[in-house]
Design a protein around this motif. Structure first.
Motif, PDB file in Angstrom:
ATOM      1  N   THR A   1      -5.555  -0.565  -6.713  1.00 55.83           N
ATOM      2  CA  THR A   1      -5.344   0.783  -7.228  1.00 55.83           C
ATOM      3  C   THR A   1      -4.334   1.468  -6.320  1.00 55.83           C
ATOM      4  OG1 THR A   1      -7.595   0.884  -8.067  1.00 55.83           O
ATOM      5  CG2 THR A   1      -6.456   2.989  -7.754  1.00 55.83           C
TER       6      THR A   1
ATOM      7  N   ARG B   1      -0.583  -2.479  -9.170  1.00 54.07           N
ATOM      8  CA  ARG B   1      -1.503  -2.874 -10.240  1.00 54.07           C
ATOM      9  C   ARG B   1      -1.457  -4.380 -10.479  1.00 54.07           C
ATOM     10  NH1 ARG B   1       0.595   0.609 -14.253  1.00 54.07           N
ATOM     11  NH2 ARG B   1       0.604   2.460 -13.035  1.00 54.07           N
TER      12      ARG B   1
ATOM     13  N   GLU C   1       3.967   1.479  -8.224  1.00 52.31           N
ATOM     14  CA  GLU C   1       2.674   1.578  -8.907  1.00 52.31           C
ATOM     15  C   GLU C   1       2.423   0.343  -9.767  1.00 52.31           C
ATOM     16  OE1 GLU C   1       1.889   4.983 -11.443  1.00 52.31           O
ATOM     17  OE2 GLU C   1       0.765   5.892  -9.821  1.00 52.31           O
ATOM     18  N   ASN C   2       3.444  -0.109 -10.480  1.00 47.35           N
ATOM     19  CA  ASN C   2       3.314  -1.315 -11.308  1.00 47.35           C
ATOM     20  C   ASN C   2       3.037  -2.540 -10.444  1.00 47.35           C
ATOM     21  OD1 ASN C   2       3.777   0.178 -13.613  1.00 47.35           O
ATOM     22  ND2 ASN C   2       5.909  -0.461 -13.831  1.00 47.35           N
TER      23      ASN C   2
END
Length: 98
Positions: free
Chosen positions: A72, A67, A63-64
């Motif tokens: 997204t 980003r 997820e990091n």
């Protein structure tokens, strides 16, 4: 807290989609998380022998990375914020590397 077969398959698909969005390599993720190749493969595919805390760590790390690429992340349907609260009771969750 364990996942059933359908939840493992769904989580694996979500991890793989976010891995693709992250724009990185398996070797880079493996090194960043200090996993062996087998441990990363087991975790990415959410196999029965994978460690739950590794699945959460990989989820957060991807997820990091997504980003950081300006994208997204694909939402997680099983590894949700509510599920994290329950998991934290059962497993020592770790923060992903910066």
């Amino acid at each position: 807290m364990s996942l059933n077969e359908e939840q493992r398959a769904r989580t694996s698909q979500e991890l793989l989609l976010n891995f693709q969005l992250a724009g990185t390599s398996l070797d880079a993720v493996r090194a960043q998380l200090d996993f062996t190749a087998q441990r990363l493969d087991d975790t990415l595919n959410v196999r029965e022998q994978s460690r739950p805390e590794d699945v959460w760590l990989l989820r957060d790390h991807l997820e990091n990375l997504v980003r950081a690429q300006g994208h997204t992340a694909v939402p997680y349907t099983v590894l949700t914020r509510t599920a994290r609260l329950a998991a934290a009771i059962w497993f020592p969750l770790r923060r992903p590397p910066e």
